[in-house]
Design a protein around this motif. Structure first.
Motif, mmCIF file in Angstrom:
data_model
loop_
_atom_site.group_PDB
_atom_site.id
_atom_site.type_symbol
_atom_site.label_atom_id
_atom_site.label_comp_id
_atom_site.label_asym_id
_atom_site.label_seq_id
_atom_site.Cartn_x
_atom_site.Cartn_y
_atom_site.Cartn_z
ATOM 1 N N CYS A 18 12.208 30.191 -8.112
ATOM 2 C CA CYS A 18 13.520 29.186 -8.119
ATOM 3 C C CYS A 18 13.352 28.104 -6.773
ATOM 4 C CB CYS A 18 15.053 29.893 -8.271
ATOM 5 S SG CYS A 18 15.342 30.580 -9.626
ATOM 6 N N GLY A 19 12.884 28.358 -5.591
ATOM 7 C CA GLY A 19 13.234 27.438 -4.528
ATOM 8 C C GLY A 19 11.888 26.715 -4.862
ATOM 9 N N GLY A 20 10.871 26.962 -5.692
ATOM 10 C CA GLY A 20 10.145 26.312 -6.024
ATOM 11 C C GLY A 20 9.962 25.336 -6.514
ATOM 12 N N PHE A 21 10.417 26.187 -7.656
ATOM 13 C CA PHE A 21 10.598 24.964 -8.951
ATOM 14 C C PHE A 21 11.531 23.409 -8.809
ATOM 15 C CE2 PHE A 21 12.829 24.012 -12.778
ATOM 16 C CZ PHE A 21 12.426 23.734 -13.807
ATOM 17 N N ALA A 22 13.140 24.363 -7.630
ATOM 18 C CA ALA A 22 13.418 23.250 -7.680
ATOM 19 C C ALA A 22 13.107 22.338 -6.404
ATOM 20 C CB ALA A 22 14.869 23.636 -6.659
ATOM 21 N N TYR A 23 12.142 22.743 -5.295
ATOM 22 C CA TYR A 23 10.791 21.586 -5.247
ATOM 23 C C TYR A 23 10.501 21.044 -5.913
ATOM 24 C CZ TYR A 23 8.589 20.280 -0.919
ATOM 25 O OH TYR A 23 7.591 18.957 -0.332
ATOM 26 N N TYR A 24 9.268 21.184 -6.658
ATOM 27 C CA TYR A 24 8.896 20.996 -7.352
ATOM 28 C C TYR A 24 9.786 19.914 -7.924
ATOM 29 C CZ TYR A 24 6.447 19.530 -11.725
ATOM 30 O OH TYR A 24 6.069 18.401 -12.655
ATOM 31 N N ILE A 25 10.800 20.201 -8.968
ATOM 32 C CA ILE A 25 11.913 18.452 -9.409
ATOM 33 C C ILE A 25 12.814 18.041 -8.224
ATOM 34 C CG2 ILE A 25 14.134 18.804 -10.454
ATOM 35 C CD1 ILE A 25 11.986 19.914 -12.586
ATOM 36 N N TYR A 26 13.437 18.216 -7.627
ATOM 37 C CA TYR A 26 13.649 17.441 -6.310
ATOM 38 C C TYR A 26 11.786 16.439 -6.160
ATOM 39 C CZ TYR A 26 15.353 15.368 -1.700
ATOM 40 O OH TYR A 26 15.579 14.332 -1.399
ATOM 41 N N ASN A 27 11.106 16.987 -5.801
ATOM 42 C CA ASN A 27 9.493 15.917 -5.642
ATOM 43 C C ASN A 27 9.998 14.501 -6.487
ATOM 44 O OD1 ASN A 27 9.707 16.692 -3.222
ATOM 45 N ND2 ASN A 27 7.667 17.957 -3.458
ATOM 46 N N ALA A 28 9.842 15.505 -8.163
ATOM 47 C CA ALA A 28 9.429 14.817 -8.787
ATOM 48 C C ALA A 28 10.567 13.997 -9.760
ATOM 49 C CB ALA A 28 9.267 16.307 -10.197
ATOM 50 N N MET A 29 11.779 13.629 -8.977
ATOM 51 C CA MET A 29 12.908 12.743 -9.354
ATOM 52 C C MET A 29 13.297 11.962 -7.858
ATOM 53 S SD MET A 29 15.599 15.116 -10.650
ATOM 54 C CE MET A 29 17.082 13.846 -11.916
ATOM 55 N N PHE A 30 13.163 12.780 -6.901
ATOM 56 C CA PHE A 30 13.725 12.233 -5.392
ATOM 57 C C PHE A 30 12.618 11.429 -4.912
ATOM 58 C CE2 PHE A 30 17.386 14.725 -6.836
ATOM 59 C CZ PHE A 30 17.847 13.804 -8.353
ATOM 60 N N SER A 31 11.410 11.751 -4.567
ATOM 61 C CA SER A 31 10.402 11.622 -3.907
ATOM 62 C C SER A 31 10.099 9.859 -4.216
ATOM 63 C CB SER A 31 8.988 12.733 -3.242
ATOM 64 O OG SER A 31 10.053 13.588 -3.147
ATOM 65 N N PRO A 32 9.387 9.517 -2.926
ATOM 66 C CA PRO A 32 9.045 7.893 -3.195
ATOM 67 C C PRO A 32 7.769 8.080 -3.899
ATOM 68 C CG PRO A 32 10.068 7.979 -0.847
ATOM 69 C CD PRO A 32 9.964 9.679 -1.502
ATOM 70 N N ASN A 33 7.320 8.018 -4.695
ATOM 71 C CA ASN A 33 5.957 7.491 -5.434
ATOM 72 C C ASN A 33 5.872 6.140 -6.624
ATOM 73 O OD1 ASN A 33 4.445 8.721 -6.661
ATOM 74 N ND2 ASN A 33 5.351 8.944 -8.836
ATOM 75 N N THR A 34 6.083 5.252 -4.739
ATOM 76 C CA THR A 34 5.037 4.034 -5.688
ATOM 77 C C THR A 34 3.538 3.629 -4.136
ATOM 78 O OG1 THR A 34 6.147 2.426 -3.714
ATOM 79 C CG2 THR A 34 7.596 2.928 -5.508
ATOM 80 N N ASN A 35 3.275 3.197 -4.911
ATOM 81 C CA ASN A 35 1.423 2.862 -3.874
ATOM 82 C C ASN A 35 1.107 1.052 -4.291
ATOM 83 O OD1 ASN A 35 -0.944 3.831 -3.035
ATOM 84 N ND2 ASN A 35 -2.318 3.723 -4.930
ATOM 85 N N PHE A 36 2.226 0.902 -3.887
ATOM 86 C CA PHE A 36 2.053 -0.668 -3.612
ATOM 87 C C PHE A 36 2.513 -1.309 -2.340
ATOM 88 C CE2 PHE A 36 4.727 -0.302 -6.637
ATOM 89 C CZ PHE A 36 6.546 -1.293 -5.897
ATOM 90 N N ASN A 37 1.469 -2.621 -1.667
ATOM 91 C CA ASN A 37 2.010 -2.711 -0.867
ATOM 92 C C ASN A 37 3.206 -3.851 -0.856
ATOM 93 O OD1 ASN A 37 -0.257 -2.043 0.791
ATOM 94 N ND2 ASN A 37 -1.421 -2.917 0.574
ATOM 95 N N ASN A 38 3.474 -4.886 -1.577
ATOM 96 C CA ASN A 38 4.059 -5.558 -1.563
ATOM 97 C C ASN A 38 5.577 -5.097 -2.281
ATOM 98 O OD1 ASN A 38 2.649 -8.024 -1.557
ATOM 99 N ND2 ASN A 38 2.050 -8.040 -4.451
ATOM 100 N N ASN A 39 6.825 -5.928 -2.206
ATOM 101 C CA ASN A 39 8.200 -4.963 -1.512
ATOM 102 C C ASN A 39 8.059 -4.740 -3.264
ATOM 103 O OD1 ASN A 39 8.396 -5.169 0.912
ATOM 104 N ND2 ASN A 39 9.023 -7.556 0.586
#
Length: 348
Positions: A18-39
């Protein structure tokens, strides 16, 4: 005791999962996920786009497209795609990105245009700035029912599109763009401007037609009221406009003048059989010869009051003209400019 240990172990494994799943869900939802240099980076989602089309634009901009896929399916974005221009900010997480691209029509864009010579050119210019293609725009612009209802025809409707910069949603339809331009046109024609046109014995369409000639004669805003005054003087006394730009326009409608730039108006051009030949026909031509700047329209509505009937390009002040009250004075001015053209090797 042994069973209790098993139960505790199962419970711990469950908590880890459950913790792993929750961590996965947290990452999927709330971790930064961009890969460009401009604003910011932008995506343009067409009308009726599929998720695959959106994904192809997002993939180069994201660190983990698979995590985005999982959340997009979970939030049912894949089933409800919104069209428009959308901004993705640097450092956004997947949840923020999805919330951004599934709301409304996205961002507004600045749509600007000027100096378009015909509706086809205008449609091409606009299509480079919004989703609608040039063919759909041209079809909407020339719709016969629309033209008739609003007092235009194919010769005058270019005057409905007043050059400026306007805000639209990127996914605006061709018909909505056209209808908005009609609103802007009506807004421009205030009662005060209509009264000025009436005082000149001109309709709004005729004002813009004359403004198109004034603008082709002179791009100098400070000189345009004087040029307008000359043409209004000619109209007032029943003299032909004798406007060289109308001869060029008439010539460019003929096959033999395609892909040719007329730099010098000659007597042969004055014999062209066309309603736009203002040497042979009295009054204004049937419609615009190009899109005038607002300065030229305002110059016609606010002409300089004078007694000039003629003008010729000024060889010593290129871009401006010499004005004359008599034909003799004008011929002297014209000869001076013709000598200049010949000295530059401009013979046609």
């Amino acid at each position: 005791m042994y069973i209790k240990k098993i139960l505790w172990a199962v419970a711990l494994i469950g908590l880890v999962i459950c913790g792993g799943f929750a961590y996965y869900i947290y990452n999927a939802m709330f971790s930064p996920n961009t890969n460009f240099n401009n604003n910011e980076a932008y995506i343009y989602v067409p009308t009726n786009a599929t998720y695959a089309e959106v994904r192809s634009q997002l993939e180069p901009l994201l660190d983990d497209i698979d995590a985005f896929d999982a959340l997009a399916k979970q939030k049912k974005y894949v089933e409800k795609i919104k069209s428009g221009k959308f901004a993705i900010s640097k450092g956004m997480n997947n949840n923020d990105i999805i919330n951004t691209i599934r709301i409304g029509n996205g961002l507004e864009v600045n749509v600007s245009f000027n100096n378009q010579h015909n509706l086809a050119d205008l449609a091409g210019r606009i299509s480079a700035q919004i989703e609608a293609d040039s063919l759909s725009l041209l079809t909407a612009m020339t719709d016969e029912a629309f033209l008739t209802k609003n007092g235009f025809n194919n010769a005058t409707v270019l005057g409905m599109y007043l050059p400026n910069s306007y805000k639209f949603y990127w996914n605006v339809s061709a018909e909505t763009f056209r209808d908005r331009m009609l609103i802007e046109y009506k807004r421009f024609w205030t009662e005060a401007r209509k009264a000025k046109a009436k005082k000149l014995n001109l309709t709004p369409n005729e004002v813009i037609t004359l403004a198109s000639i004034v603008h082709e004669e002179s791009k100098q805003a400070d000189e345009q009221p004087r040029v307008a005054g000359v043409y209004l003087n000619r109209l007032r006394i029943g003299m032909p406009l004798q406007a060289d730009p109308t001869l060029k326009f008439a010539a460019y409608q003929l096959p033999q003048y395609q892909d040719i730039i007329i730099r010098r108006v000659l007597n042969i051009h004055k014999d062209i059989d066309s309603p736009y030949n203002t040497y042979r026909n009295l009054g204004l031509p049937p419609g615009l010869i190009a899109m005038p700047d607002l300065s030229a329209i305002k110059a016609v509505l606010n002409p300089e009051s004078h007694s000039y009937l003629y003008f010729a390009a000024d060889a010593k002040r290129l871009g401006y003209h010499k004005f004359a009250k008599t034909l003799g004075q004008h011929n002297n001015n014209a000869r001076e400019y013709h000598r200049y053209l010949s000295s530059q090797g401009i013979n046609k």
